[in-house]
Each structure stands twice: as structure tokens, then as C-alpha cells.
Design an enzyme around this catalytic site. Structure first.
Site, PDB file in Angstrom:
ATOM      1  N   VAL A 126       0.837  -1.202   0.000  1.00 18.23           N
ATOM      2  CA  VAL A 126       0.000   0.000   0.000  1.00 18.23           C
ATOM      3  C   VAL A 126       0.872   1.253   0.000  1.00 18.23           C
ATOM      4  CG1 VAL A 126      -1.678   1.337   1.331  1.00 18.23           C
ATOM      5  CG2 VAL A 126      -1.978  -1.139   1.073  1.00 18.23           C
ATOM      6  N   GLN A 129       2.471   1.836  -3.365  1.00 18.32           N
ATOM      7  CA  GLN A 129       1.488   2.325  -4.321  1.00 18.32           C
ATOM      8  C   GLN A 129       1.089   3.766  -4.025  1.00 18.32           C
ATOM      9  OE1 GLN A 129       0.402   0.590  -6.933  1.00 18.32           O
ATOM     10  NE2 GLN A 129      -1.043   2.120  -7.677  1.00 18.32           N
ATOM     11  N   GLU A 130       0.948   4.096  -2.749  1.00 17.67           N
ATOM     12  CA  GLU A 130       0.452   5.405  -2.357  1.00 17.67           C
ATOM     13  C   GLU A 130       1.510   6.511  -2.464  1.00 17.67           C
ATOM     14  OE1 GLU A 130      -2.435   6.490  -1.618  1.00 17.67           O
ATOM     15  OE2 GLU A 130      -3.677   4.739  -1.202  1.00 17.67           O
ATOM     16  N   SER A 131       2.704   6.265  -1.937  1.00 16.10           N
ATOM     17  CA  SER A 131       3.691   7.350  -1.832  1.00 16.10           C
ATOM     18  C   SER A 131       5.094   6.957  -2.247  1.00 16.10           C
ATOM     19  CB  SER A 131       3.743   7.856  -0.387  1.00 16.10           C
ATOM     20  OG  SER A 131       4.314   6.860   0.466  1.00 16.10           O
ATOM     21  N   TYR A 214      -5.411   0.233  -9.120  1.00 16.37           N
ATOM     22  CA  TYR A 214      -4.840   0.332  -7.779  1.00 16.37           C
ATOM     23  C   TYR A 214      -4.941  -1.020  -7.068  1.00 16.37           C
ATOM     24  CZ  TYR A 214      -4.567   2.016  -2.875  1.00 16.37           C
ATOM     25  OH  TYR A 214      -4.242   2.213  -1.556  1.00 16.37           O
TER      26      TYR A 214
END
Length: 231
Positions: A126, A129-131, A214
Site C-alpha cells: 500500500v 502504491q500510495e507514496s 490500484y
């Protein structure tokens, strides 16, 4: 000899080329469009079969019309086992535990994930993928930090500074755990991306390419689609 080898290569390539099939273009009332394998509307329900596999069901009231897609797409590609057998050099492997342990904030991630009984590999996926592990990351929508907390989510978990890695991770992992307590992993990830209200509104995975990509990307990273992600 070279001609024979080339001929065999071309023959093998043709054997593994997928057949082409038609598709549908779903036109939503909000103006968005989406190309899918097929879309079936039955009274109040619409069901889309996605090109990459899986189905999405949602209220038919949000659909303006369904048109045939003039662009063909690959149907029934060769199984992974067959492709690997034909090209042994291709390998499919998860990131090793050693590599994960060398990533930024690895010890903190392991500690917080264990405390919340959430799989650390899922948390890493996560965050990536996010940051991509950038603690000062901020999206155009205002999401902040390693796990890209929205302001409302940060307030929900008592976070004053979303750029503080520890506070961000604790809130992000708790939020992920809360979603997993109510939803299966794919839907929990979709809710983390698009909001739980969106999942409830569509009755499942929403027809948004961003959210679907995502979810697909994170499931590939954890290497366990369909599993719960919790210990």
C-alpha cells in the site's frame, strides 16, 4: 539452421498469441466511458465482465447506454504455466523479505503491522502504491504522507501531523485494518483508494479505472489475490 530456428520461434509465438474478440463500451450518465469484455443490464442491475478478469456489479441507473467497442482485445491468453515452459528465462517472484527489510521505515512498518495484526507485506504494498515511501508526499486531492491520509481520515484517528511517519503509519494501518474487518481484501483496498462510501454506492468494486488498477497492482505485489491480508 538459422532459418529453422527462426521458423520454430515464429511458430511458438503464434501458438501463444491470444485470439481477438469484441468488447463493449459502457457510457455512464456522468460522461465517463469504460471498455469491458461485456456488459449485461438486467432490470436494476448492470454486470460488467472486465478485460483483465473478474466482474463488477452496480445499479443500472448510472448507465446511459452500452455501445459495441470497435477495438478488438486479446481473448483467453495462454496460461502462465505455458508461457514459462516456452520461455524458462521468465520468472515470477515476490520481493524477498530481505529486500523489504532494507526499505525505508521497514522496522517501524513491521512493528505497527504486527501490533495491528495486519500483514506487513500488505502494508508495504500500500505504501509503495500510495507514496513510494516519501514521507512528505502530498496528492492533488490533499492526501498526505506515507499512506496518503486524507484530512478526514487523519482526524478520525487523531493524527495532528500527517507527515510524521509514525503517526501516519499508525493511522493508515488502523484504517486498513478497520476496512479489512468489514470487507474482503480487494474491496478493502478499493475503499482505501476511493472511500468506503463509494464501495457501498456501487455495491462492490467501482467502475473506475484508477481504483481497479490500484487494487490489481497491490494484489500483484502481495502475491495473494483473494486472501484476507490479515494474520
Amino acid at each position: 539452421m538459422r532459418a529453422t530456428t527462426l521458423s520454430l520461434f515464429v511458430l511458438c509465438s503464434l501458438l501463444f498469441l491470444p485470439a481477438l474478440a469484441g468488447a463493449d463500451i459502457v457510457v455512464f450518465k456522468n460522461g465517463r466511458t469504460m471498455s469491458v469484455k461485456v456488459c449485461v443490464i438486467d432490470a436494476d442491475t448492470a454486470t460488467m465482465k472486465l478485460r483483465e478478469g473478474g466482474e463488477v456489479t452496480f445499479p443500472s441507473s448510472i448507465v446511459a447506454r452500452v455501445d459495441p467497442d470497435e477495438v478488438p482485445y486479446p481473448e483467453d491468453p495462454a496460461p502462465v504455466e505455458a508461457v514459462v515452459a516456452a520461455a524458462p528465462a521468465i520468472t515470477f517472484a515476490l520481493v524477498s523479505d530481505e529486500v523489504l527489510a532494507a526499505r525505508p521505515y521497514a522496522d517501524l512498518i513491521s512493528t505497527i503491522a504486527a501490533a495491528n495484526k495486519v500483514d506487513a507485506r500488505l502494508v508495504h504494498a500500500v505504501i509503495e502504491q500510495e507514496s513510494n515511501y516519501v514521507a512528505r508526499a502530498r496528492s492533488k486531492k490533499g492526501a498526505r504522507g506515507l499512506m496518503q491520509l486524507m484530512p478526514d481520515t487523519a482526524r478520525q484517528y487523531g493524527v495532528r501531523n500527517s507527515y510524521d511517519p509514525k503517526a501516519n503509519l499508525e493511522a493508515g494501518v488502523r484504517h486498513l485494518k478497520d476496512l479489512l474487518s468489514r470487507l474482503e481484501l480487494p474491496l478493502a483496498l478499493a475503499a482505501y483508494n476511493a472511500g468506503e462510501g463509494t464501495i457501498k454506492r456501487y455495491g462492490g468494486l467501482p467502475p473506475y479505472a484508477e481504483t481497479q488498477n490500484y487494487v490489481r497492482s497491490i494484489l500483484r505485489r502481495v502475491g495473494a489475490p483473494g486472501q484476507s491480508g490479515t494474520n
